[in-house]
Design an enzyme around this catalytic site. Structure first.
Site, PDB file in Angstrom:
ATOM      1  CE1 TYR A  29      -9.029  -3.873  -0.232  1.00 52.41           C
ATOM      2  CE2 TYR A  29      -8.635  -1.622  -0.957  1.00 52.41           C
ATOM      3  CZ  TYR A  29      -8.181  -2.796  -0.363  1.00 52.41           C
ATOM      4  OH  TYR A  29      -6.893  -2.878   0.116  1.00 52.41           O
ATOM      5  CE  LYS A  60      -3.873  -2.431   2.148  1.00 58.34           C
ATOM      6  NZ  LYS A  60      -5.013  -2.360   3.087  1.00 58.34           N
ATOM      7  CD  GLU A  80      -8.077  -9.599  -4.313  1.00 58.14           C
ATOM      8  OE1 GLU A  80      -6.882  -9.907  -4.144  1.00 58.14           O
ATOM      9  OE2 GLU A  80      -8.891  -9.515  -3.386  1.00 58.14           O
ATOM     10  CG  ASN A 114      -4.109  -3.322   6.509  1.00 58.44           C
ATOM     11  OD1 ASN A 114      -3.945  -2.857   5.373  1.00 58.44           O
ATOM     12  ND2 ASN A 114      -4.985  -4.266   6.759  1.00 58.44           N
ATOM     13  CG  HIS A 126      -5.146  -6.453  -0.655  1.00 59.39           C
ATOM     14  ND1 HIS A 126      -6.313  -6.704   0.034  1.00 59.39           N
ATOM     15  CD2 HIS A 126      -5.219  -7.163  -1.805  1.00 59.39           C
ATOM     16  CE1 HIS A 126      -7.067  -7.524  -0.699  1.00 59.39           C
ATOM     17  NE2 HIS A 126      -6.425  -7.807  -1.824  1.00 59.39           N
TER      18      HIS A 126
HETATM   19  P1  CMP Z   1      -6.973  -5.524   3.075  1.00 58.70           P
HETATM   20  O1  CMP Z   1      -6.280  -6.818   3.268  1.00 58.70           O
HETATM   21  O2  CMP Z   1      -6.474  -4.567   2.084  1.00 58.70           O
HETATM   22  O3  CMP Z   1      -8.512  -5.858   2.719  1.00 58.70           O
HETATM   23  C1  CMP Z   1      -9.594  -5.069   3.133  1.00 58.70           C
HETATM   24  C2  CMP Z   1      -9.180  -3.892   3.919  1.00 58.70           C
HETATM   25  O4  CMP Z   1     -10.187  -3.225   4.629  1.00 58.70           O
HETATM   26  C3  CMP Z   1      -8.227  -4.334   5.019  1.00 58.70           C
HETATM   27  O5  CMP Z   1      -7.014  -4.756   4.498  1.00 58.70           O
HETATM   28  C4  CMP Z   1      -8.155  -3.077   5.861  1.00 58.70           C
HETATM   29  O6  CMP Z   1      -7.267  -2.133   5.298  1.00 58.70           O
HETATM   30  C5  CMP Z   1      -9.583  -2.557   5.715  1.00 58.70           C
HETATM   31  N1  CMP Z   1     -10.380  -2.829   6.923  1.00 58.70           N
HETATM   32  C6  CMP Z   1     -10.848  -4.015   7.328  1.00 58.70           C
HETATM   33  N2  CMP Z   1     -11.563  -3.879   8.467  1.00 58.70           N
HETATM   34  C7  CMP Z   1     -11.520  -2.556   8.780  1.00 58.70           C
HETATM   35  C8  CMP Z   1     -12.066  -1.775   9.837  1.00 58.70           C
HETATM   36  N3  CMP Z   1     -12.777  -2.342  10.794  1.00 58.70           N
HETATM   37  N4  CMP Z   1     -11.832  -0.464   9.839  1.00 58.70           N
HETATM   38  C9  CMP Z   1     -11.104   0.112   8.857  1.00 58.70           C
HETATM   39  N5  CMP Z   1     -10.562  -0.571   7.799  1.00 58.70           N
HETATM   40  C10 CMP Z   1     -10.770  -1.889   7.776  1.00 58.70           C
END
Ligand code: CMP
Length: 140
Positions: A49, A9, A126, A112, A115
């Site tokens: 997403y 990211k 994807e 985070n 992905h």
């Molecule tokens: P990712 O693996 O990119 O897939 C979906 C994303 O949604 C996840 O990582 C987080 O970045 C985001 N995400 C999932 N749950 C939450 C949450 N409770 N609050 C904010 N972002 C979230």
């Protein structure tokens, strides 16, 4: 051989953690099939997403992933989907085990760091948002 799709990211790129994270995947034995730096469009992010469309964090998620360049990767290896999910750790970096990528480098749940596809079906969906069939043909 199994494949998975990974996005480093924008914060991973701006913090200079790309080499560290790619190196972890390589040392594990995963092969790089594709690697590209790209700024994801809003349309691509919304497609990626789409399962989260109705979630309260959807808007922030799209804004975060489109905020700067990312690194897109396709990795190949035995049980690649599960192996990579294990290596990146729990979605919330606060809960991710030390030794995982999110556990070692993150704190924010939306931002985070990484992905990765959660199943072979997600991988199929994807990877074709970003790569063509030809780009995913066997490379080695
Ligand atoms: P990712 O693996 O990119 O897939 C979906 C994303 O949604 C996840 O990582 C987080 O970045 C985001 N995400 C999932 N749950 C939450 C949450 N409770 N609050 C904010 N972002 C979230």
């Amino acid at each position: 051989m199994d494949r998975t799709f990974v996005i480093l990211k924008p914060s991973t790129v701006s913090r200079g953690l790309v080499g560290e994270i790619v190196s972890r995947f390589e040392r594990k034995g995963l092969k790089l099939v594709q690697l590209r730096v790209k700024k994801i469009s809003r349309e691509e992010a919304e497609k990626l997403y789409s399962v989260h469309r109705d979630k309260p964090f959807f808007k922030g998620l799209v804004e975060t992933i489109t905020s700067g360049p990312v690194v897109l990767m396709v990795l190949e290896g035995r049980e690649a989907v599960q192996v990579v999910r294990k290596m990146i750790g729990a979605t919330d970096p606060v809960k991710a085990e030390a030794g995982t990528i999110r556990g070692d480098y993150g704190l924010d749940i939306t931002d985070n760091l990484v992905h990765a596809s959660d199943s072979s079906e997600s991988f199929e969906k994807e990877c074709f948002i970003f790569f063509t069939q030809q780009e995913l043909e066997k490379t080695h």
